[in-house]
Design a protein around this motif. Structure first.
Motif, PDB file in Angstrom:
ATOM      1  N   ALA A   1       0.712  -0.753  -7.844  1.00  0.00           N
ATOM      2  CA  ALA A   1      -0.568  -0.844  -8.553  1.00  0.00           C
ATOM      3  C   ALA A   1      -1.347  -2.084  -8.140  1.00  0.00           C
ATOM      4  O   ALA A   1      -2.578  -2.089  -8.050  1.00  0.00           O
ATOM      5  CB  ALA A   1      -0.300  -0.852 -10.070  1.00  0.00           C
ATOM      6  N   GLU A   2      -0.579  -3.126  -7.804  1.00  0.00           N
ATOM      7  CA  GLU A   2      -1.236  -4.378  -7.418  1.00  0.00           C
ATOM      8  C   GLU A   2      -1.984  -4.214  -6.121  1.00  0.00           C
ATOM      9  O   GLU A   2      -3.143  -4.640  -5.960  1.00  0.00           O
ATOM     10  CB  GLU A   2      -0.184  -5.468  -7.254  1.00  0.00           C
ATOM     11  CG  GLU A   2      -0.793  -6.827  -6.882  1.00  0.00           C
ATOM     12  CD  GLU A   2       0.293  -7.882  -6.737  1.00  0.00           C
ATOM     13  OE1 GLU A   2      -0.083  -9.021  -6.350  1.00  0.00           O
ATOM     14  OE2 GLU A   2       1.480  -7.579  -6.982  1.00  0.00           O
ATOM     15  N   TYR A   3      -1.385  -3.500  -5.092  1.00  0.00           N
ATOM     16  CA  TYR A   3      -2.049  -3.262  -3.810  1.00  0.00           C
ATOM     17  C   TYR A   3      -3.231  -2.339  -3.954  1.00  0.00           C
ATOM     18  O   TYR A   3      -4.256  -2.478  -3.277  1.00  0.00           O
ATOM     19  CB  TYR A   3      -1.074  -2.701  -2.779  1.00  0.00           C
ATOM     20  CG  TYR A   3      -0.072  -3.748  -2.303  1.00  0.00           C
ATOM     21  CD1 TYR A   3      -0.518  -4.859  -1.600  1.00  0.00           C
ATOM     22  CD2 TYR A   3       1.279  -3.615  -2.560  1.00  0.00           C
ATOM     23  CE1 TYR A   3       0.385  -5.813  -1.153  1.00  0.00           C
ATOM     24  CE2 TYR A   3       2.192  -4.576  -2.120  1.00  0.00           C
ATOM     25  CZ  TYR A   3       1.733  -5.688  -1.425  1.00  0.00           C
ATOM     26  OH  TYR A   3       2.598  -6.626  -0.998  1.00  0.00           O
ATOM     27  N   GLU A   4      -3.049  -1.356  -4.830  1.00  0.00           N
ATOM     28  CA  GLU A   4      -4.170  -0.434  -5.032  1.00  0.00           C
ATOM     29  C   GLU A   4      -5.375  -1.168  -5.585  1.00  0.00           C
ATOM     30  O   GLU A   4      -6.522  -0.914  -5.187  1.00  0.00           O
ATOM     31  CB  GLU A   4      -3.757   0.689  -5.994  1.00  0.00           C
ATOM     32  CG  GLU A   4      -2.759   1.653  -5.403  1.00  0.00           C
ATOM     33  CD  GLU A   4      -2.379   2.766  -6.398  1.00  0.00           C
ATOM     34  OE1 GLU A   4      -2.871   2.671  -7.533  1.00  0.00           O
ATOM     35  OE2 GLU A   4      -1.696   3.677  -5.982  1.00  0.00           O
ATOM     36  N   GLN A   5      -5.089  -2.101  -6.478  1.00  0.00           N
ATOM     37  CA  GLN A   5      -6.204  -2.879  -7.022  1.00  0.00           C
ATOM     38  C   GLN A   5      -6.863  -3.738  -5.946  1.00  0.00           C
ATOM     39  O   GLN A   5      -8.073  -3.860  -5.863  1.00  0.00           O
ATOM     40  CB  GLN A   5      -5.685  -3.761  -8.162  1.00  0.00           C
ATOM     41  CG  GLN A   5      -6.851  -4.555  -8.842  1.00  0.00           C
ATOM     42  CD  GLN A   5      -6.342  -5.398 -10.009  1.00  0.00           C
ATOM     43  OE1 GLN A   5      -5.134  -5.418 -10.299  1.00  0.00           O
ATOM     44  NE2 GLN A   5      -7.254  -6.044 -10.688  1.00  0.00           N
ATOM     45  N   LEU A   6      -6.049  -4.320  -5.056  1.00  0.00           N
ATOM     46  CA  LEU A   6      -6.596  -5.157  -3.973  1.00  0.00           C
ATOM     47  C   LEU A   6      -7.433  -4.338  -3.001  1.00  0.00           C
ATOM     48  O   LEU A   6      -8.510  -4.756  -2.537  1.00  0.00           O
ATOM     49  CB  LEU A   6      -5.456  -5.861  -3.235  1.00  0.00           C
ATOM     50  CG  LEU A   6      -4.748  -6.977  -4.004  1.00  0.00           C
ATOM     51  CD1 LEU A   6      -3.536  -7.472  -3.222  1.00  0.00           C
ATOM     52  CD2 LEU A   6      -5.701  -8.110  -4.314  1.00  0.00           C
TER      53      LEU A   6
ATOM     54  N   LYS B   1      -7.229  -0.216   7.957  1.00  0.00           N
ATOM     55  CA  LYS B   1      -5.951   0.417   7.650  1.00  0.00           C
ATOM     56  C   LYS B   1      -5.407  -0.042   6.323  1.00  0.00           C
ATOM     57  O   LYS B   1      -4.623   0.653   5.668  1.00  0.00           O
ATOM     58  CB  LYS B   1      -4.959   0.110   8.771  1.00  0.00           C
ATOM     59  CG  LYS B   1      -3.653   0.871   8.636  1.00  0.00           C
ATOM     60  CD  LYS B   1      -2.783   0.582   9.849  1.00  0.00           C
ATOM     61  CE  LYS B   1      -1.459   1.371   9.735  1.00  0.00           C
ATOM     62  NZ  LYS B   1      -0.532   1.114  10.853  1.00  0.00           N
ATOM     63  N   PHE B   2      -5.859  -1.280   5.946  1.00  0.00           N
ATOM     64  CA  PHE B   2      -5.433  -1.812   4.681  1.00  0.00           C
ATOM     65  C   PHE B   2      -6.130  -1.130   3.537  1.00  0.00           C
ATOM     66  O   PHE B   2      -5.724  -1.264   2.390  1.00  0.00           O
ATOM     67  CB  PHE B   2      -5.700  -3.331   4.614  1.00  0.00           C
ATOM     68  CG  PHE B   2      -4.884  -4.119   5.589  1.00  0.00           C
ATOM     69  CD1 PHE B   2      -3.568  -4.466   5.296  1.00  0.00           C
ATOM     70  CD2 PHE B   2      -5.414  -4.480   6.812  1.00  0.00           C
ATOM     71  CE1 PHE B   2      -2.840  -5.193   6.221  1.00  0.00           C
ATOM     72  CE2 PHE B   2      -4.676  -5.197   7.712  1.00  0.00           C
ATOM     73  CZ  PHE B   2      -3.367  -5.568   7.418  1.00  0.00           C
ATOM     74  N   ALA B   3      -7.276  -0.471   3.872  1.00  0.00           N
ATOM     75  CA  ALA B   3      -8.076   0.056   2.775  1.00  0.00           C
ATOM     76  C   ALA B   3      -7.678   1.447   2.344  1.00  0.00           C
ATOM     77  O   ALA B   3      -7.554   1.726   1.159  1.00  0.00           O
ATOM     78  CB  ALA B   3      -9.538   0.019   3.164  1.00  0.00           C
ATOM     79  N   SER B   4      -7.541   2.348   3.316  1.00  0.00           N
ATOM     80  CA  SER B   4      -7.339   3.726   2.882  1.00  0.00           C
ATOM     81  C   SER B   4      -6.696   4.529   3.969  1.00  0.00           C
ATOM     82  O   SER B   4      -6.335   4.044   5.014  1.00  0.00           O
ATOM     83  CB  SER B   4      -8.676   4.310   2.447  1.00  0.00           C
ATOM     84  OG  SER B   4      -9.514   4.382   3.540  1.00  0.00           O
TER      85      SER B   4
END
Length: 530
Positions: A62-67, A111-114
């Protein structure tokens, strides 16, 4: 899902292998965004399968998704300043490659985004942004280029305007200078013309005054002659004669002071012109013959030479004074030995005086200085001053000249004077002006000598009377008739009888002339031929 950043790039064999690098990735596991580029590291992305995608989705914290949701990829897009300049006309392939190279870091970051769909969407946005930036840059370059071209044109136009302005100013300056010169020349011409008109007006006024004075003198002379004829005797004003004598003596000094000396101070060109005229004029008097045709030729030549000096009043008067001296000198030398040569010389003199009235005063001054008998003046000659006043000359040994030489010179000058008085004016001017030396001057000469005190009479007086008789007695008798007969009888008979004891040679010859008149008539010089 976790991955190491070094795994995104394919490190070249030329570079040092990082201790954290992994083995060469399998083409089945990764895809390369810039697989064909050789100058920059290749960007690799892991191949995603539907299953893996779902697994990744399921395994994200959840933390990465928020970032990731807070990640702003557009903020990482290159600005206009950082986009490399695209040269117009380059191939589409090179442009796309540049876009791929420029987009590689952003694609790696995405790549970090989606997932793959997000990457594709962002790639289009990046390409669109890059295209817009390039278009904006090209537009800006076109604007800058147009501005620079316009600036150069403006500079050239300004330079051309400055050149034209300077040329126009120079042209106007030259026109102004030319106009100023023309105005100065016109002003100078007007000044010269005004000065000429002033001098001409003064000359005419002087001529009119002299003519009026001459007419007055002639009328007085005629009145005096008429009165003398009525009374049967003469009335002579010897004080007036002496006053006239000293007037002409002072005139000689005035000529020297106001004409001769100033000419010596004139510029070289004017003096040279006068000298040339002098050399041309001097021989003309000796070229006179008994031919009227020769006389007319010489007369016209002299008129032309004198007229050339009229622009300069001083030079004009100097030439007339020189002519007066030359005429008197000619009468002293040639007429004394050949009296009949006085006729062409007298005709020329009268023509010159008629055309140039200023000559009369100059000529009379020269005649009276050398031969005062022409105005009936007589003084004692027992002193140095008396002889000088009566025109005696000294020889080279400083002795007074011989009586014979003196008498011959006086006779020659009186002969010229007498012939002038008895000549008529030419038909061209006879109705326009008075005779400068009319026949009344001959009457005055005879009457004054006849009334001279007997103790002042010398042989020279009778030589002068004899010379006058030869030159003008016939015309004098024709002009005055019975009154002339009385005066001729008086000087030929009564006067010679009064000095019979002195036995003057001149008196004896004069008496012979009177007797010839009574027996065979008065003789005169032969007339000139055509």
């Amino acid at each position: 899902m976790r991955f190491v950043l070094d795994e995104l790039y394919d490190i070249s064999d030329d570079e040092d292998v990082s201790p954290f690098s992994t083995d060469e990735p399998s083409p089945d596991e990764y895809t390369f965004v810039n697989e064909k580029e050789v100058d920059i590291p290749r960007l690799k992305l892991p191949r995603q399968h539907s299953r893996q995608s779902s697994e990744v989705s399921e395994k994200l914290d959840a933390e990465y998704e928020q970032l990731l949701s807070q990640l702003n990829l557009r903020a990482k897009l290159p600005t206009v300043e950082s986009i490399p300049t695209v040269v117009p006309g380059s191939s589409g392939q090179a442009s796309e490659r540049s876009l791929e190279n420029s987009a590689s870091p952003s694609a790696s970051a995405s790549k970090f985004a989606s997932s793959g769909s997000v990457v594709a969407h962002d790639t289009r946005d990046i390409l669109s942004a890059l295209a817009n930036s390039l278009v904006s840059k090209m537009n800006q370059l076109d604007i800058d280029n147009s501005a620079q071209v316009q600036s150069v044109r403006n500079a050239k136009r300004k330079a051309e305007e400055d050149r034209r302005r300077k040329e126009e100013e120079a042209r106007k300056h030259q026109e102004e200078l030319a106009k100023r010169r023309r105005e100065e020349e016109d002003a100078k011409k007007r000044q010269l013309e005004e000065e000429r008109k002033r001098q001409e007006a003064e000359r005419k006024l002087k001529e009119e005054k002299e003519q009026q004075e001459q007419r007055t003198r002639d009328e007085q002379e005629k009145a005096l002659i008429a009165e003398q004829a009525r009374r049967g005797k003469t009335v002579t004003d010897f004080k007036g004669i002496e006053k006239t004598f000293w007037h002409y003596k002072d005139k000689i000094l005035q000529i020297k002071k106001e004409i001769v000396e100033p000419v010596k101070q004139m510029d070289v060109d004017t003096r040279n012109l006068i000298s040339r005229h002098k050399r041309k004029i001097n021989p003309k008097f000796g070229q006179l013959t008994n031919s009227n045709q020769q006389l007319q030729s010489i007369q016209m030549e002299l008129f032309g030479l004198i007229d050339q000096t009229k622009a300069n009043q001083l030079a004009y008067l100097w030439v007339l004074n020189f002519i007066a001296k030359a005429l008197v000198h000619q009468s002293e030398t040639e007429v004394r030995v050949k009296p009949e040569s006085a006729l062409p010389l007298a005709k020329l003199t009268l023509a010159l005086m008629t055309r140039y009235p200023d000559l009369k005063e100059l000529l009379m001054a020269r005649l009276v200085k050398k031969c005062p008998f022409v105005i009936g003046y007589t003084c004692k000659i027992d002193t140095e001053k008396g002889r000088s006043n009566m025109g005696w000359k000294r020889n080279s040994d400083d002795k007074w000249e011989e009586d014979t030489s003196y008498d011959e010179r006086m006779g020659g000058m009186v002969t010229l004077f007498a012939v002038i008085t008895r000549l008529p004016l030419s038909v061209e001017v006879i109705n326009q002006q008075q005779h400068p030396l009319p026949i009344s001057y001959s009457w005055r000469l005879l009457a004054r000598i006849a009334n001279t005190s007997q103790d002042l009479l010398t042989n020279s007086h009778f030589v002068v009377l004899g010379s006058w008789w030869d030159a003008a007695a016939l015309q004098f008798y024709q002009a005055y008739g019975k009154q002339a007969q009385k005066l001729l009888q008086l000087v030929g008979d009564n006067l010679t009888s009064a000095v019979a004891q002195q036995k003057y040679v001149g008196a004896a010859r004069l008496r012979i002339l009177m007797e010839e008149w009574q027996t065979s008539g008065i003789k005169s010089f032969p007339e000139m031929i055509d």
